[in-house]
Design an enzyme around this catalytic site. Structure first.
Site, PDB file in Angstrom:
ATOM      1  N   HIS A  13       0.820  -1.208   0.000  1.00 38.22           N
ATOM      2  CA  HIS A  13       0.000   0.000   0.000  1.00 38.22           C
ATOM      3  C   HIS A  13       0.855   1.259   0.000  1.00 38.22           C
ATOM      4  O   HIS A  13       2.025   1.255   0.395  1.00 38.22           O
ATOM      5  CB  HIS A  13      -0.935   0.017   1.211  1.00 38.22           C
ATOM      6  CG  HIS A  13      -0.198   0.096   2.524  1.00 38.22           C
ATOM      7  ND1 HIS A  13       0.307   1.281   3.027  1.00 38.22           N
ATOM      8  CD2 HIS A  13       0.124  -0.854   3.434  1.00 38.22           C
ATOM      9  CE1 HIS A  13       0.900   1.055   4.185  1.00 38.22           C
ATOM     10  NE2 HIS A  13       0.812  -0.237   4.457  1.00 38.22           N
ATOM     11  N   GLU A 158      -2.271  -7.285   7.425  1.00 39.16           N
ATOM     12  CA  GLU A 158      -0.987  -7.074   8.077  1.00 39.16           C
ATOM     13  C   GLU A 158      -0.873  -7.906   9.354  1.00 39.16           C
ATOM     14  O   GLU A 158      -1.858  -8.435   9.869  1.00 39.16           O
ATOM     15  CB  GLU A 158      -0.807  -5.581   8.386  1.00 39.16           C
ATOM     16  CG  GLU A 158       0.533  -5.196   9.007  1.00 39.16           C
ATOM     17  CD  GLU A 158       1.743  -5.557   8.142  1.00 39.16           C
ATOM     18  OE1 GLU A 158       1.954  -6.771   7.920  1.00 39.16           O
ATOM     19  OE2 GLU A 158       2.501  -4.651   7.746  1.00 39.16           O
TER      20      GLU A 158
END
Length: 271
Positions: A13, A158
């Site tokens: 990201h 994550e």
């Protein structure tokens, strides 16, 4: 039978508000230790001061840390990546975009792989991919027929660490990247119903629970647990019919994902 050979494009990201502290400190060290302050221009100095202020906000204001969104710099990175994807012809090859169900990854995926057109090639309105709003200043409101389908997959989120809303201290800005990560609320996601309203063009049906049941106060996902999750994610990718896919995830997870499927050490990966 699903194809056994696939092309997987891994994308981390763009910059989120939880990344600002490290980036700002690196710049400050360069200016102080290497004399960069002597030649810094006014415009860059103002940008740096703004980054310092945002870094402080990202540590003391829960809304900046909790499921952090992209910074203005992050949106510039998204646009640059999108231009590269389009210029390389990759945009027309991707059969599926798999994205971690976190704001920063959803924004990155929609910004990079979403089309600019408001309507599809037949002039018909399509489901909105990402609504434009305060945290989504992107003008690409709807995908065209050239856009691949988007699916959220919690297996590629994550590292699930303990979130802490402790008060800000300047010492926290000097912590290592891993230590800051372990004391951040950036890795706890919002309810899926909230994401669905903001990203109605993304399929969230694979996420089983509306609330974040994987995040538990005081409990941190072990490295072995994350590696097992990475292996399960790889098996899921291989079970798909698409031959070429893009995965928009997070740096730490992608690092361990590559280690898990290749058996390589950290040094072998060059990260």
């Amino acid at each position: 039978m699903a194809t056994q050979y696939k092309t997987i494009h891994l994308i981390r990201h763009a910059q989120g508000y939880h990344n600002l502290a490290r980036t700002t400190l690196t710049e400050l060290r360069r200016l102080i230790l290497f004399g960069g302050w002597r030649t810094i221009k006014l415009g860059r100095l103002l940008q740096l001061l703004s980054s310092i202020w945002l870094s402080i906000l990202s540590r003391i204001v829960p809304s900046y840390r909790f499921d952090a969104s992209l910074t203005p710099t992050g949106w510039l990175q998204v646009e640059k990546c999108r231009q590269m994807v389009v210029a390389s012809g990759l945009a027309s090859k991707i059969g599926l975009v798999v994205v971690s169900p976190m704001t920063r990854t959803l924004q990155t995926a929609a910004g990079v792989f979403g089309e600019r057109e408001i309507y599809d090639d037949n002039g018909e309105a399509k489901p909105i991919l990402m609504k434009k709003g305060k945290t989504n200043p992107c003008t690409r409101a709807k995908p065209s027929t050239k856009s691949p389908p988007f699916v959220a997959q919690e297996l590629c989120r994550e590292h699930i660490v303990r979130a802490s809303l402790s008060s800000f201290s300047f010492q926290s800005l000097l912590m290592s990247s891993r230590a800051r990560q372990a004391h951040s609320a950036a890795h706890r996601r919002r309810d899926i119903s909230s994401y669905s309203a903001e990203f109605p063009g993304i399929d969230f049906s694979l996420v089983q629970h509306d609330q974040d049941v994987l995040w538990r106060p005081g409990v941190e996902e072990s490295l072995q647990e994350m590696q097992e999750r990475a292996k399960a994610f790889f098996q899921w990718l291989m079970s798909r019919e698409e031959k070429e896919m893009a995965v928009v995830s997070h740096s730490y997870f992608l690092h361990e994902f590559l280690r898990a499927i290749s058996g390589s050490s950290t040094s072998d990966l060059g990260w």
